[in-house]
Design an enzyme around this catalytic site. Structure first.
Site, mmCIF file in Angstrom:
data_model
loop_
_atom_site.group_PDB
_atom_site.id
_atom_site.type_symbol
_atom_site.label_atom_id
_atom_site.label_comp_id
_atom_site.label_asym_id
_atom_site.label_seq_id
_atom_site.Cartn_x
_atom_site.Cartn_y
_atom_site.Cartn_z
ATOM 1 N N HIS A 71 -5.201 -2.739 -3.113
ATOM 2 C CA HIS A 71 -4.743 -1.826 -4.172
ATOM 3 C C HIS A 71 -4.650 -2.486 -5.546
ATOM 4 C CE1 HIS A 71 -3.957 1.339 -1.265
ATOM 5 N NE2 HIS A 71 -3.616 0.351 -0.458
ATOM 6 N N LYS A 92 -11.095 1.792 -2.273
ATOM 7 C CA LYS A 92 -10.055 2.303 -3.152
ATOM 8 C C LYS A 92 -10.584 2.344 -4.593
ATOM 9 C CE LYS A 92 -7.246 1.716 0.560
ATOM 10 N NZ LYS A 92 -6.897 0.765 1.614
ATOM 11 N N SER A 133 0.797 -1.223 0.000
ATOM 12 C CA SER A 133 0.000 0.000 0.000
ATOM 13 C C SER A 133 0.833 1.277 0.000
ATOM 14 C CB SER A 133 -0.949 0.002 1.193
ATOM 15 O OG SER A 133 -0.233 -0.121 2.400
HETATM 16 C C1 LIG Z 1 -6.858 0.494 2.963
HETATM 17 C C2 LIG Z 1 -6.329 -0.850 3.285
HETATM 18 C C3 LIG Z 1 -6.984 -1.706 4.180
HETATM 19 C C4 LIG Z 1 -8.169 -1.253 4.990
HETATM 20 O O1 LIG Z 1 -9.308 -1.178 4.230
HETATM 21 P P1 LIG Z 1 -10.480 -0.199 4.699
HETATM 22 O O2 LIG Z 1 -11.656 -0.633 3.934
HETATM 23 O O3 LIG Z 1 -10.019 1.179 4.374
HETATM 24 O O4 LIG Z 1 -10.637 -0.400 6.182
HETATM 25 C C5 LIG Z 1 -6.497 -2.981 4.342
HETATM 26 N N1 LIG Z 1 -5.404 -3.397 3.686
HETATM 27 C C6 LIG Z 1 -4.721 -2.590 2.848
HETATM 28 C C7 LIG Z 1 -3.509 -3.119 2.150
HETATM 29 C C8 LIG Z 1 -5.163 -1.296 2.630
HETATM 30 O O5 LIG Z 1 -4.484 -0.482 1.824
#
Ligand SMILES: *Cc1c(COP(=O)(O)O)cnc(C)c1O
Length: 379
Positions: free
Chosen positions: A205, A235, A177
């Site tokens: 991602h 995302k 991330s």
């Molecule tokens: C953003 C993210 C999460 C968390 O997801 P949310 O829906 O924002 O709680 C988990 N793992 C990774 C790798 C992330 O980038």
């Protein structure tokens, strides 16, 4: 007690590690308004420009009209509404696994899945650059928490060979991330097979971006009953929540044991309806990924001759590493003065300070040209 907290906050500030929020006065997108000023935004994760998409908004509005705002209950009691059910089935088919289960957030999905699958006497093997929510999940599980150096397959193989744990689970980000690079998933699956382990992939991602939108399983052409696959929806999908896909038996187990799915109110059906519209867009609109990858290439070419160290990969996450947190903050501040928003990410979120530049299909050529010009000016 207050004095102790205040002193620690002052110390964080003196180390350039104090965190602050800015309030956005507009919809999410590549242009946002902050304190009455419009900025070009290069720090969101809305990679396909869907967070404020008219089709998604129409789907959410129609679902609010039909299903209301609140779901009223947890999924296991009476909160599991038709859009939730449809979304799980649709998602499982899209990523090519037998069944799926929805969670209110990705963070909750990681906590729920890992703690349901491993406990005392088991072991979880985790990349050192995994997302914080995976690390928290591993700690909460009480399984042996074995961390391996980033993408170090030999190190992982040695740790797996040495383990006497009853049950083993390998957990990684499919796309890291804060760095944007990929985990070598085919090699990781081969290790999972060799050492009889589960492979849990957090594709926050990759989903929507890689594998023509189907995510990292399609990108790497993976298919195995050992796979447990997580897509988060905040995302590229542009909505909120998360979906876990796996064998039907695993999903039935999670439905019974994942505490963050059981002891929480179901997300609003309108969010599931918007996500269904988002999956349509992800499958239908190849042009969104074409635009995104064109902008990534433009940024990389634009900065190729600069002193900035760019990563070797072409994912939407293009971090520029800096020596100190102070330098990262100063560069982010100088860009902000020029109407460009890029986040300075500092320890403890990452081991080395950086500007985390993210690109979106909604960025125009002029947006990226403005960022490149500003970075050259500040070199
Ligand atoms: C953003 C993210 C999460 C968390 O997801 P949310 O829906 O924002 O709680 C988990 N793992 C990774 C790798 C992330 O980038």
């Amino acid at each position: 007690m207050l004095d102790a907290l205040a002193a620690e906050l002052t110390e964080l500030e003196s180390k350039h590690l104090l965190r602050r929020r800015r309030t956005v006065e507009s919809a999410q997108g590549v242009r946002v308004r902050v304190a009455g000023r419009e900025l070009r935004n290069f720090c969101g994760n809305d990679y396909l420009g869907l967070a404020n998409d008219a089709g998604l908004k129409a789907a959410a509005s129609a679902a609010i009209a039909e299903y209301g705002v609140g779901s009223g209950s947890s999924h296991l009691v009476c909160g599991h509404q038709a859009p939730h059910e449809l979304l799980e089935q649709r998602f499982a088919g899209m990523v090519g696994l037998p069944a799926a289960l929805g969670f209110a957030t990705g963070y909750m999905a990681n906590l729920g899945v890992i703690t349901a699958l491993v406990g005392r006497g088991d072991a979880v093997f985790a990349d050192r650059l995994n997302h914080a929510s995976l690390n928290d999940a591993c700690l909460l599980s009480r399984a042996d928490f074995v961390r391996f150096n980033h993408n170090d397959l030999d190190g992982l193989a040695r740790q797996l060979a040495a383990s006497t744990a009853r049950r083993k689970l390998i957990a990684v980000d499919a796309v890291y991330s804060m760095d944007g690079d990929l985990a070598p998933l085919q090699a990781l699956l081969a290790l999972a097979e060799r050492f009889d382990a589960w492979l849990y992939l957090d594709d926050a991602h990759g989903f929507g971006v890689l594998g023509e939108g189907k995510g990292s399983l399609a990108h790497w052409q993976l298919d195995s009953p050992r796979l447990i696959y997580l897509a988060t929806l905040g995302k590229a999908a542009g909505t909120a929540g998360a979906l876990v896909a796996a064998e039907r038996t695993v999903i039935d187990w999670l439905l019974n044991k994942a505490r963050t799915a059981i002891y929480t109110t179901a997300a609003p059906a309108a969010v599931a309806a918007a996500t269904l519209a988002s999956l349509d867009a992800i499958e239908r609109d190849g042009w969104r990924r074409d635009c995104l990858f064109a902008r990534i290439a433009q940024l990389r070419e634009g900065l190729a001759s600069s002193r900035y160290r760019l990563p070797a990969w072409s994912t939407p996450i293009q971090p520029i590493e800096l020596e100190t947190s102070q330098q990262a903050l100063a560069l982010a501040e100088a860009l902000w003065q020029r109407g460009i928003w890029v986040a300075a990410i500092r320890p403890p979120t990452v081991p080395t300070p950086r500007l985390r530049i993210t690109l979106s299909a909604a960025h125009s050529e002029a947006d990226v040209a403005a960022l490149v010009a500003a970075l050259h000016e500040l070199e």
